[in-house]
Design an enzyme around this catalytic site. Structure first.
Site, mmCIF file in Angstrom:
data_model
loop_
_atom_site.group_PDB
_atom_site.id
_atom_site.type_symbol
_atom_site.label_atom_id
_atom_site.label_comp_id
_atom_site.label_asym_id
_atom_site.label_seq_id
_atom_site.Cartn_x
_atom_site.Cartn_y
_atom_site.Cartn_z
ATOM 1 N N GLU A 42 0.835 -1.203 -0.017
ATOM 2 C CA GLU A 42 -0.756 0.174 -0.097
ATOM 3 C C GLU A 42 0.766 1.043 0.177
ATOM 4 O OE1 GLU A 42 -2.811 -0.592 3.332
ATOM 5 O OE2 GLU A 42 -3.972 -1.565 2.452
ATOM 6 N N HIS A 98 -7.402 -1.843 11.777
ATOM 7 C CA HIS A 98 -8.633 -2.880 11.575
ATOM 8 C C HIS A 98 -9.376 -3.027 12.750
ATOM 9 C CE1 HIS A 98 -6.882 -5.210 8.059
ATOM 10 N NE2 HIS A 98 -6.872 -4.050 7.223
#
Length: 269
Positions: free
Chosen positions: A119, A144
């Site tokens: 990413e 998360h």
């Protein structure tokens, strides 16, 4: 070979903040396997010796041209590396990269040739935007958080500022310490250009954005402060869920009470 952190206490302190945050993310259950990423602009801690360091990797393409990152240095979590390992061994599970003069490629310079997160283009695109606005923010954290992600499985919380107002209303600290609220980005393919572009757009109005059914992306002056914003938001989500589990809808602070806080503490919203 000695570590880049050796005899550089300011740089070591910044990387150790990342390691500490990585440990918290793992302990909270927000960093399964290799989940999540942290990228920090460490350019201000770079000295002439670091600038002269030879690369330990070949030149790697970022995949996009980022003009404001010319000559910048970043500490990045490694691809397929686990937060629980980074917490103990940050320079074995992350690396320092130098953005080259073409603003479209980079090399790894320390400590080991640990390839950065997949990413990276998204994270660096955000940092490029931050620098273009002279923002003081140096860190981006993606993780998360269980309860916040759960909320995105309910359509009403995907409407603009519905989740923000609910979470602010659960406890005053959330309003105080995440004063710009929580942006919402409809589901997009992880690591995609579309997700990066939507994130940059949403970060114009928020410091923390929610990727539907995926996770949270936050920016702040350092990794710890970015983590703190996510932490207070998820605390509010936990309070909301606890009340629902007790069988009632929580009243929450009123709009008048939240407005009073904004005035009293000079909050942006």
């Amino acid at each position: 070979m000695k570590s880049i952190l050796e005899n550089r206490p300011a740089l070591a302190k910044e990387v150790n903040k990342v390691a500490e945050v990585a440990g918290y993310l793992w302990q909270k259950g927000w960093a399964e396997r290799n989940g999540g990423n942290i990228t920090v602009n460490i350019t201000e801690f770079v000295d002439d010796e670091i600038r002269r360091m030879e690369p330990i990797s070949e030149v790697k393409s970022i995949g996009v041209t980022l003009p404001y990152l010319k000559g910048c240095y970043f500490y990045c979590k490694g691809t397929n590396k686990r937060m629980r390992d980074l917490a103990r061994w940050p320079m074995e599970n992350g690396s320092v990269i130098r953005i080259l003069d073409d603003c479209a490629s980079y090399v790894i310079i320390a400590d080991e040739a640990v390839a950065p997160t997949s990413e990276l283009p998204s994270h660096l695109s955000v940092h490029n935007d931050l620098l273009s606005k002279n923002s003081p923010y140096k860190a981006s954290v993606h993780t998360h958080p269980i309860e916040l992600i759960a909320m995105t499985h309910c359509e009403k919380f995907l409407q603009k500022d519905v989740a923000t107002n609910l979470l602010w209303s659960m406890i005053p600290e959330t309003k105080a310490f995440c004063p710009r609220g929580l942006g919402i980005i409809p589901y997009k393919l992880p690591s995609s250009v579309e997700l990066a572009e939507a994130t940059i757009k949403e970060l114009q109005d928020y410091d923390v954005v929610m990727w539907e059914k995926h996770g949270v992306f936050a920016v702040d002056c350092d990794a710890m402060q970015a983590f703190d914003q996510i932490d207070v938001l998820n605390k509010s989500a936990l309070i909301y869920i606890a009340a629902k589990n007790m069988g009632f809808e929580p009243d929450g602070m009123s709009q008048e009470q939240m407005k009073e806080m904004s005035v009293a503490f000079n909050l942006p919203k």
